[in-house]
Design an enzyme around this catalytic site. Structure first.
Site: not given
Ligand code: IPM
Ligand code: MN
Ligand code: NAD
Length: 336
Positions: A124, A172, A211, A235, A239
Site C-alpha cells: 500500500y 508468506k 494460503d 485486507d 473481507d
Molecule cells: C478497506 C478497503 C481499502 C483498503 C480500499 C478502499 C483502499 O478495501 O478498508 O478494506 O484496501 O484498505
Molecule cells: Mn478491504
C-alpha cells in the site's frame, strides 16, 4: 468530553454515518461533533481527496468516523483514495477488525476473532511504476522493523486488555523470506519479550502461511483468536472473515494510531445501492462502538451499543427491517 470528526464521504457513507452518529449521541449525550469532507466528490470539487482542513479537524478531535469513499480502478492524476491518505498522514498504523458470530445472521456460531492488520506499508505504499518499455509494471512491497514492531505492540496490548490467548502471525515468508521474515520475526520478538515480565498474561504464538490461513478462514474460522498480518493479506482476509459475521453490512473496523483513531465500516461506497436508503448501518454503528471502547475507554457504553445490535439481530422481525432508517430505529429502541 469526547469530540468526533464526522466524515461521511461518498455513496452509502452519506447514509450510514448519520445513523451511527445518532446511536453514538444516544449513548454519549455530551458528544461534540464536527463534520469534514473527503473522498471522490471532494476531489471533483477541490482537486484533493483529503483537504488540509479535514486532517486538522481529525487531529483536533483525536477521533473520527469515516463512511466510505469511491475510487476508480484506473489511475487518475492527483487522486489517491482518501482512506489511504488518512491512514498514512495520521499514522493510523493498526487496523482492528473484529469478527464474531451474531444471532441469526451469522452462518456459524462460536466465532470470535480480531484481525490486526498493518495499515501503513506493504503493497500500500503506492510505489508502483511502469517501466520504459511500457510492458512491465512494478509494485514495491515495503516492510520495516519499526512498523512491524508498533503493530505487534498494539496487538499485544489489545490481547492483554481482552485476555485473549492465541496469536496467529499470517505471512508468506516461504516466498518472501526477507520482507515477511522480518515481519514475522519482529512480531515474535515483541511477544517473546512480553512473556519475560513477571506475572505476564500467557499468550500462545503460532504462525500460518497466508494460503493455508485462507483455507482455515473458510473451514475452521472458530479456531482463530487474534490474527496479525501485513496490509494486503489483512485486507483480503478481513473481507473473507466478514462473511462469518453476517456480511459486509455488519463488518466494523478501527484505524488506530497513537494519538488518533478513525472508525470505519469495512464496506465501501456501494454505488449499486447508494441513494436508495437500504444500506445496512450496523457496520458503521459497530465501528462507532470500537471508537467508544478503544479511543475513549468507555467500555460500558460500547457494550451497550453492541448489546443493542445483538438484540436487534436476535429479534425475528430484523429480516423485515429493510431500510437504513428502520434498522437504526430498532437499534435505538434496544438501547433503552
Ligand atoms: C478497506 C478497503 C481499502 C483498503 C480500499 C478502499 C483502499 O478495501 O478498508 O478494506 O484496501 O484498505
Ligand atoms: Mn478491504
Ligand atoms: P462495496 O463494499 O462498496 O460493496 C460490495 C457489495 O456489498 C455491494 O453489492 C454492496 O451493495 C454491498 N454492501 C456494502 N456495504 C453494504 C451495506 N452497508 N449494506 C448493504 N449492502 C452493502 O465494495 P465495491 O463495490 O467493491 O466498491 C465500491 C467502491 O467503494 C469502490 O470505489 C471502492 O474503491 C470503494 N471502497 C471504499 C472503501 C472505503 O472507503 N473504506 C472500502 C471498500 C471499497
Amino acid at each position: 468530553m469526547p469530540r468526533l470528526c464526522v466524515i461521511p464521504g461518498d455513496g452509502i457513507g452519506q447514509e450510514v454515518i448519520p445513523a451511527a452518529v445518532d446511536v453514538l449521541t444516544a449513548v454519549i449525550p455530551t458528544l461534540e461533533t464536527v463534520t469534514a469532507e473527503a473522498g471522490w466528490g471532494t476531489f471533483e470539487k477541490y482537486g484533493v481527496s483529503v483537504p488540509e482542513e479535514t486532517l486538522a479537524a481529525i487531529r483536533a478531535c483525536g477521533a473520527g468516523l469515516f463512511g466510505a469513499v469511491s475510487s476508480p480502478s484506473r489511475r487518475v492524476t492527483g487522486y489517491r483514495s482518501a482512506i489511504l491518505t488518512l491512514r498514512q498522514e495520521l499514522e493510523l498504523y493498526a487496523s482492528i477488525r473484529p469478527v464474531k458470530s451474531w444471532p441469526r445472521v451469522s452462518p456459524k456460531p462460536g466465532i470470535d476473532m480480531i484481525i490486526v492488520r498493518e495499515n501503513t506499508e506493504g503493497l500500500y505504499v503506492g510505489r508502483e511504476r511502469l517501466e520504459a518499455d511500457g510492458d512491465t509494471a512494478v509494485a514495491e512491497r515495503l516492510i520495516t522493523r519499526k512498523a512491524s514492531e508498533r503493530i505487534a505492540q498494539k496487538a499485544l496490548a489489545l490481547m492483554q486488555d481482552q485476555r485473549r490467548q492465541r496469536l496467529t502471525i499470517v505471512h508468506k515468508a516461504n516466498v518472501l523470506p526477507l520482507t515477511d521474515g522480518l515481519f514475522r520475526d519482529t512480531v515474535r520478538g515483541v511477544f517473546r519479550k512480553a512473556q519475560w515480565v513477571p506475572g505476564a498474561h500467557d499468550i500462545e504464538v503460532a504462525e500460518l502461511l497466508v494460503d493455508v490461513a485462507a483455507l482455515k478462514m473458510i473451514a475452521e474460522p472458530e479456531e482463530f483468536d487474534v490474527i496479525i498480518t501485513t496490509n494486503l493479506f489483512g485486507d483480503i482476509l478481513s473481507d473473507a472473515a466478514a462473511y462469518w459475521g453476517g456480511g459486509l453490512g455488519l463488518a466494523a473496523s478501527l484505524n488506530w494510531g497513537d494519538d488518533v483513531a478513525l472508525a470505519e465500516p469495512v464496506h465501501g461506497s456501494a454505488p449499486d445501492i447508494a441513494g436508495k436508503g437500504i444500506a445496512n448501518p450496523i457496520a458503521a454503528i459497530l465501528s462507532g462502538a470500537l471508537l467508544v471502547r478503544h479511543r475513549w475507554g468507555l467500555a460500558e457504553a460500547a457494550e451497550k451499543i453492541e448489546t443493542a445490535v445483538d438484540h436487534t439481530l436476535a429479534d425475528a422481525s430484523y429480516t423485515s427491517l429493510a431500510t437504513t432508517e428502520t434498522i437504526t430505529r430498532a437499534v435505538l429502541r434496544h438501547l433503552k
